[in-house]
Design a protein around this motif. Structure first.
Motif, PDB file in Angstrom:
ATOM      1  N   SER A 130     -10.247   0.191 -11.722  1.00 42.24           N
ATOM      2  CA  SER A 130      -9.118  -0.466 -10.890  1.00 42.24           C
ATOM      3  C   SER A 130      -9.233  -1.580 -10.403  1.00 42.24           C
ATOM      4  CB  SER A 130      -8.513   0.416  -9.840  1.00 42.24           C
ATOM      5  OG  SER A 130      -9.674   0.791  -9.000  1.00 42.24           O
ATOM      6  N   SER A 131     -10.102  -2.331 -10.911  1.00 46.33           N
ATOM      7  CA  SER A 131     -10.341  -3.823 -10.416  1.00 46.33           C
ATOM      8  C   SER A 131      -9.833  -4.837 -10.937  1.00 46.33           C
ATOM      9  CB  SER A 131     -11.978  -4.087 -10.432  1.00 46.33           C
ATOM     10  OG  SER A 131     -12.275  -4.065 -11.825  1.00 46.33           O
TER      11      SER A 131
ATOM     12  N   ARG B 144      -9.427   2.161 -19.270  1.00 44.88           N
ATOM     13  CA  ARG B 144      -8.000   1.540 -19.646  1.00 44.88           C
ATOM     14  C   ARG B 144      -7.923   1.458 -21.012  1.00 44.88           C
ATOM     15  NH1 ARG B 144      -8.302  -4.111 -15.914  1.00 44.88           N
ATOM     16  NH2 ARG B 144      -8.882  -3.003 -13.956  1.00 44.88           N
TER      17      ARG B 144
ATOM     18  N   ARG C 189      -1.953  -1.799  -3.375  1.00 45.62           N
ATOM     19  CA  ARG C 189      -2.680  -1.586  -4.362  1.00 45.62           C
ATOM     20  C   ARG C 189      -4.047  -0.891  -4.200  1.00 45.62           C
ATOM     21  NH1 ARG C 189      -7.239  -3.448  -6.472  1.00 45.62           N
ATOM     22  NH2 ARG C 189      -7.367  -3.748  -8.794  1.00 45.62           N
TER      23      ARG C 189
ATOM     24  N   CYS D 205      -5.231   2.891  -5.850  1.00 46.12           N
ATOM     25  CA  CYS D 205      -6.356   2.780  -6.374  1.00 46.12           C
ATOM     26  C   CYS D 205      -7.538   3.481  -6.309  1.00 46.12           C
ATOM     27  CB  CYS D 205      -6.899   1.069  -6.719  1.00 46.12           C
ATOM     28  SG  CYS D 205      -5.553   0.138  -7.443  1.00 46.12           S
ATOM     29  N   TRP D 206      -7.705   4.381  -5.320  1.00 35.02           N
ATOM     30  CA  TRP D 206      -8.541   5.419  -4.865  1.00 35.02           C
ATOM     31  C   TRP D 206      -9.134   6.122  -6.011  1.00 35.02           C
ATOM     32  CZ3 TRP D 206      -6.210   9.619  -5.857  1.00 35.02           C
ATOM     33  CH2 TRP D 206      -5.007   9.846  -5.570  1.00 35.02           C
TER      34      TRP D 206
ATOM     35  N   ALA E 298      -8.260   5.462  -9.522  1.00 37.62           N
ATOM     36  CA  ALA E 298      -8.062   4.922 -10.813  1.00 37.62           C
ATOM     37  C   ALA E 298      -9.282   4.382 -11.258  1.00 37.62           C
ATOM     38  CB  ALA E 298      -6.911   3.502 -10.685  1.00 37.62           C
TER      39      ALA E 298
END
Length: 90
Positions: free
Chosen positions: A89-90, A3, A79, A83-84, A86
């Motif tokens: 992505s949590s 991130r 979402r 988010c597969w 990302a």
């Protein structure tokens, strides 16, 4: 990318084009033009018909060469669908 790396990358670019078209094909073409124009980040909104398909195709086409986001994600179901791939992505 983490991130923090994504945030640093987007901050360095200074712009994230938002793609909102009437079709998945139009979104894919727009992302291709954005990439060819030298911008390495973009967002496809979930309001694009077939947005998931467009996101998948662009992700497959460009891989790590572009930071790709999904916008206008309105509920947990959407979402989960975007988010597969990302990172964190949590």
């Amino acid at each position: 990318m983490t991130r923090d790396q994504i945030l640093a990358f987007i901050t360095e670019i200074g712009v994230v084009p938002v793609v909102r078209t009437s079709s998945a094909e139009g979104a894919i073409k727009a992302i291709d033009a954005i990439y060819r124009g030298g911008i390495r980040a973009a967002e496809i909104t979930m309001t694009v018909p077939g947005a998931i398909r467009a996101l998948e195709k662009v992700a497959d086409q460009f891989g790590d060469k572009i930071v790709l986001g999904a916008g206008t994600v309105l509920d947990p179901r959407q979402r989960g669908r975007v988010c597969w791939r990302a990172p964190n992505s949590s």
